[in-house]
Design an enzyme around this catalytic site. Structure first.
Site, short mmCIF file in Angstrom:
data_model
loop_
_atom_site.label_atom_id
_atom_site.label_comp_id
_atom_site.label_asym_id
_atom_site.label_seq_id
_atom_site.Cartn_x
_atom_site.Cartn_y
_atom_site.Cartn_z
N PHE A 25 28.95 68.93 6.54
CA PHE A 25 28.96 69.62 7.83
C PHE A 25 29.65 70.98 7.69
O PHE A 25 30.64 71.10 6.99
CB PHE A 25 29.70 68.74 8.86
N ASP B 217 35.73 62.46 5.70
CA ASP B 217 35.36 62.84 7.06
C ASP B 217 34.65 61.64 7.69
O ASP B 217 33.59 61.23 7.22
CB ASP B 217 34.44 64.07 7.01
N TYR C 181 34.81 62.11 20.05
CA TYR C 181 33.86 62.31 21.15
C TYR C 181 32.46 61.78 20.83
O TYR C 181 31.56 61.94 21.63
CB TYR C 181 33.80 63.77 21.60
N LYS C 182 32.32 61.16 19.67
CA LYS C 182 31.02 60.57 19.33
C LYS C 182 31.05 59.09 19.73
O LYS C 182 30.96 58.77 20.92
CB LYS C 182 30.76 60.79 17.85
N ARG D 138 17.15 63.91 15.25
CA ARG D 138 18.14 62.89 14.92
C ARG D 138 18.27 61.98 16.13
O ARG D 138 18.53 62.44 17.24
CB ARG D 138 19.47 63.59 14.61
#
Lengths: 406, 406
Positions: A127, A204, A229-230, A376
């Site tokens: 990322f 990560d 927040y996922k 996705r």
């Protein structure tokens, strides 16, 4: 009813976690929310929690609340995340900052602890924030960045570690679940291989926490960071979590030394003396308002159990792969076909995808577009139904069929 | 009725801002909240704003909200803070991170821009985070810290600048309003003197923003940071604001380079290319939930006007000094007596204070204790009445009289 629809109905009917779907804020007009791995939906009670907090803890207890519990929230929440989702004992996890900032702090601390080495190794397509932060930290420590190449669908394996990691490596940064493909890295084996070289291993966990069991302590991981927040549904921009193995805590020194990380927060002493334990990894005042929502999701995860959540996740992604095979035969599967190496999302590739996503969003079918041609499909196990997932795949098929040809 | 009580009644009755007091969440059981400069009270509508946001923007628009406005909140809020409280034109202020982290980023950027110089200068009794961050940034840049001594009541003056700042100075960090004494520094004169030496000037505005006009653009300030949970009532741990004068934005490079500060956020490119303008000072995902509450306070500030707010602040602190002179003659005034050089709080010193604060808090009289023997009375102009301020001083007098003697 098509056989896929019948399968979806049956899977929902027999889903032991089906009742949890109704625990989230309803989203009228949204037919299929397939981006819960980018922004998890709020738990229904969160709205009232935030209002009640404002009236009581903040509005009535006022500044006294810092003494009455707020100071400990970063560590209490961290310990809950650790116990419920990370496989980590208490006292090694906190909630603070953004993922970017916390990654910077932990990676800089790790590089400082291996200052005699010359490289930070990172997967070349990790990322962007991870790569940008690694680049900046490497420069600051007079190190260079070593790019690890990896299979775009299956992620980095031990071969890549053997090729790129050695006596020169200070620290290795990898994602446990790849943000594009959803591939799960072999965390225990890679950690052991990296550590055998004397380097530190920083994982990560943004796309893992809350969906895929991690097992940090069992694998002896050194450091980790991740999003809340996922799959932890902490709300947009909610703070990150960070893990520092107990053995490193009083050795590592993070770069942003603020009053909240000092041994005696209110001593106002002249020189900075870091706290012992995890507190030294705090910098500024904990973002209390931003830490409240995730507690409601942790309640649900505790009730459901992470193994059950993972089982539904595997079943959901497998069903989506099955549906895509049938309904979108021209799309490429950009995620592992073997569910045991696939996290909570499935990515498909097709040159027509970029053109159709805005219209899908407008209709309330909400996947994530990933440049250059990926869709996705994020399947948050507690809030996503099989029917919804199938709706999404069917809508993509319909939009592809209807798109104007150039 | 004592003459002080009669004065308080009269001052409240003629206060043009009196109606604003009722715009905050009521705090039953709190007789005198005198710590609004540490944690501002929530505006009443904030509770419903947070709940509504959770149900709508987050819960129903979901990930689409990032495209529908969330990405711009850091800059829109920054511009509002700038226009309403900082005297700064648009495009120079953002909301992000904690104060500690944002100070680190801007100070590190400033040191990098003066890499040919050898010192960072900071007031020796500035707030701990400022000193700790300055120490760490200095070390990283191979610089040393130069401590500026200053009068504990009146703060740093031009003499201290002349003694401590020169051709060796990279950047100077000072607080506009001192967190202990409330002394206002002569921001325009000091800024000019520092800049004449070729150094950059970074102001900490934590105890200014929303209470004391700042005038950043008029003074040609280089950089500033501040809190939003004090007079901007953003809630516990709400993110900081930062100001970078337009002329520096495309020159300075901050150390925590994350995806949100990149020129093209979603390009996922290999190398970091900073955005132009203020966006490059972002690092991670903006803390949206934590940025909502301050907007309600900015509405009130806009309605009241900062000059009116400052006028009430001067009147409130003058009244508290008058009451303390009469009711607490044995206490030392640790704030400037001249209101034109005093910010929004008044600090008194007495060896008996430490023992009485816990009991005062228990009774709903809530000042701040400052080691070793200070009581800080924070008077947030829009939420504090004169009667409340007098209640506080009287309660301190009563508690001092009743305390057990050692």
């Amino acid at each position: 009813m098509t056989h896929l629809r019948a399968r979806a109905v049956d899977l929902d009917a027999t889903d032991p976690l089906r009742a949890f779907v109704d625990r989230f804020v309803p989203a009228p007009g949204v037919q299929a929310y397939l981006d819960g791995n980018s922004l998890g939906r709020p738990v229904a009670v969160t709205a009232e929690r935030l209002a009640g907090f404002t009236r009581e803890d903040w509005g009535t207890r006022l500044i006294r609340s810092w003494d009455e519990g707020w100071m400990e929230i970063p560590f209490e929440l961290g310990d809950r995340i650790a116990a419920l989702t990370l496989g980590a004992a208490a006292g090694q996890t906190l909630v603070a900052d953004s993922t970017t900032v916390l990654l910077y702090k932990l990676l800089d601390a790790a590089a400082g602890a291996r200052a005699d080495r010359t490289e930070i190794a990172i997967e070349a397509t990790n990322f962007p924030t991870d790569r940008f932060v690694a680049q900046a930290v490497a420069e600051r420590h007079g190190m260079t960045l070593r790019w690890l190449e990896a299979d775009p669908v299956h992620g980095p394996g031990l071969d890549e570690i053997d090729r790129g990691v050695g006596a020169q490596t200070a620290v290795v940064v990898l994602s446990h679940v790849d943000y594009r493909s959803g591939a799960i890295a072999d965390l225990p084996a890679i950690t052991a291989r990296v550590q055998a070289s004397g380097a530190l291993m920083l994982w990560d966990l943004c796309h893992s926490a809350g969906a895929v069991p991690v097992g940090l302590d069992a694998a002896g991981v050194d450091l980790a960071v991740g999003c809340t927040y996922k799959y932890l549904n902490g709300g947009p921009g909610s703070p990150a979590f960070g893990y520092v193995a107990a053995r490193h805590q009083d050795v590592l020194r993070q770069p942003i030394e603020g009053w909240m990380g000092a041994g005696d927060v209110f001593a106002m002493s002249r020189d900075f003396e870091p706290a012992t334990g995890m507190r030294r990894f705090l910098s500024g005042t904990p973002p209390v308002l931003g830490m409240l929502a995730m507690a409601d999701m942790l309640d649900l995860i505790e009730q459901a159990g992470l193994d059950e959540i993972r089982a539904k996740s595997v079943s959901l992604t497998s069903f989506v792969v099955e549906a895509a095979d049938e309904l979108l035969p021209e799309a490429r599967l950009l995620s592992p076909r073997d569910a045991s190496w696939r996290g909570g999302h499935v990515t498909l590739g097709h040159p027509g995808f970029e053109a159709i996503v805005p219209a899908l969003w407008g209709e309330g079918v909400i996947p994530d577009f990933r440049y250059p041609d990926g869709i996705r499909l994020g399947l948050s196990p507690l809030s996503t139904t099989y029917a919804e997932a199938l709706d999404g795949v069917q809508a993509i098929r319909g939009a592809l069929a209807e798109r104007p040809r150039g």
